[in-house]
Design an enzyme around this catalytic site. Structure first.
Site, short mmCIF file in Angstrom:
data_model
loop_
_atom_site.label_atom_id
_atom_site.label_comp_id
_atom_site.label_asym_id
_atom_site.label_seq_id
_atom_site.Cartn_x
_atom_site.Cartn_y
_atom_site.Cartn_z
N HIS A 39 0.82 -1.21 0.00
CA HIS A 39 0.00 0.00 0.00
C HIS A 39 0.86 1.27 0.00
O HIS A 39 1.56 1.52 0.97
CB HIS A 39 -0.91 -0.04 1.24
N HIS A 77 -1.26 10.76 -3.04
CA HIS A 77 -2.54 10.43 -2.40
C HIS A 77 -3.42 11.66 -2.18
O HIS A 77 -4.59 11.68 -2.55
CB HIS A 77 -2.28 9.75 -1.05
O1 G3P Z 1 -6.28 0.56 -1.43
C1 G3P Z 1 -7.37 1.34 -1.09
C2 G3P Z 1 -6.97 2.38 -0.12
O2 G3P Z 1 -5.72 2.89 -0.48
C3 G3P Z 1 -7.96 3.45 -0.01
O3 G3P Z 1 -7.65 4.41 0.92
O4 G3P Z 1 -7.07 6.73 1.44
O5 G3P Z 1 -5.33 4.98 1.49
O6 G3P Z 1 -6.26 5.75 -0.68
P1 G3P Z 1 -6.52 5.51 0.78
CA CA Z 2 -5.15 4.37 -2.22
#
Ligand code: G3P
Ligand code: CA
Length: 245
Positions: A8, A50
């Site tokens: 992530h 992000h």
């Molecule tokens: O993988 C999905 C997740 O990343 C969604 O939340 O805010 O970390 O982009 P965010």
């Molecule tokens: Ca994400």
């Protein structure tokens, strides 16, 4: 089915998020795939950021959509000079054989242009029309239903994930709209309704769960049959899974 680890924002527990270093480390640690968020710059380049602004993750300020690629290339992102472009990350993933889970962020002032630009870029890499969805190294995701629909219309052969930060009543039974292949609940959604994974599976949909780092949560997801686990620390998560056997 084997649970796959999706890094992530890269190996973001150990390196600054969305940096080359974070993604290189994730691949070195054996992550199956990389997650990234994607936005359009003022001059139409896709970059991996992000937030709406660069304030938190760089030494600059301002909205990504107000900055040019040249301006973003001058900023420091977690010790790296220049923003990570989607083109660069795609190149790395292809070179090193990692999958990519690409999330388009919304709402944005440019509406659907981000999906159009993304599919055009994937086409340059020959990744917009995989032989089968199962073989596609790229999955496209969004919390925006419109965005996922757009991806399906632009590139019908690409697998999609509809992200859910809360359960939508019309999806509770496990059905998904025709434009979504897989479901993407946050961990809290599954904690509130663990049987959702099985209901979605009964309807032919696999589950991508985010963001899971705590050992108890990793075991919980593994027991439920989650297919893809988005984690900030692929190596530590792999250690927990190996201990389960
Ligand atoms: O993988 C999905 C997740 O990343 C969604 O939340 O805010 O970390 O982009 P965010
Ligand atoms: Ca994400």
């Amino acid at each position: 089915m084997q649970l796959e680890l999706v890094a992530h924002r890269g190996s973001s527990a150990l390196r600054a998020e969305h940096t080359r270093a974070a993604y290189e480390l994730a691949i070195d640690q054996g992550a199956d795939a990389l997650e990234c968020d994607v936005r359009l710059t003022r001059d139409g380049e896709l970059v991996c950021v992000h937030d709406r602004t660069v304030d938190r993750t760089s030494d600059g300020t301002g909205r990504v959509s107000d900055l040019t690629t040249a301006q973003l290339s001058e900023l420091d992102f977690g010790g790296e000079r220049g923003v990570l472009t989607m083109r660069a990350l795609l190149g790395m993933a292809v070179d090193r054989g990692a999958g990519l889970f690409i999330e388009t962020k919304h709402p944005v002032r440019t509406g659907g242009k981000v999906e159009v630009a993304l599919i055009d870029l994937l086409a340059e890499f020959g990744l917009n029309r995989p032989r089968t969805k199962a073989e596609s190294p790229v999955v496209v995701m969004s919390f925006s239903a419109m965005a996922v629909r757009r991806v399906r219309a632009l590139a019908p052969g690409l697998p999609t994930v509809f992200l859910l930060n809360r359960m939508l009543p019309w999806l509770r039974g496990g059905v998904l709209p025709s434009w979504a292949d897989h479901t993407g609940p946050g961990l809290s959604v599954l904690r509130a309704d663990p049987d959702y994974v099985a209901r979605a599976a009964d309807r032919g949909h696999d589950t991508y769960c985010w963001t899971v780092d705590d050992p108890a949560d990793i075991r919980f997801c593994a027991d439920l049959g989650v297919r893809w686990l988005a984690t900030n620390d692929p190596a530590a998560t792999r250690t927990v899974l190996d201990a389960i056997g």
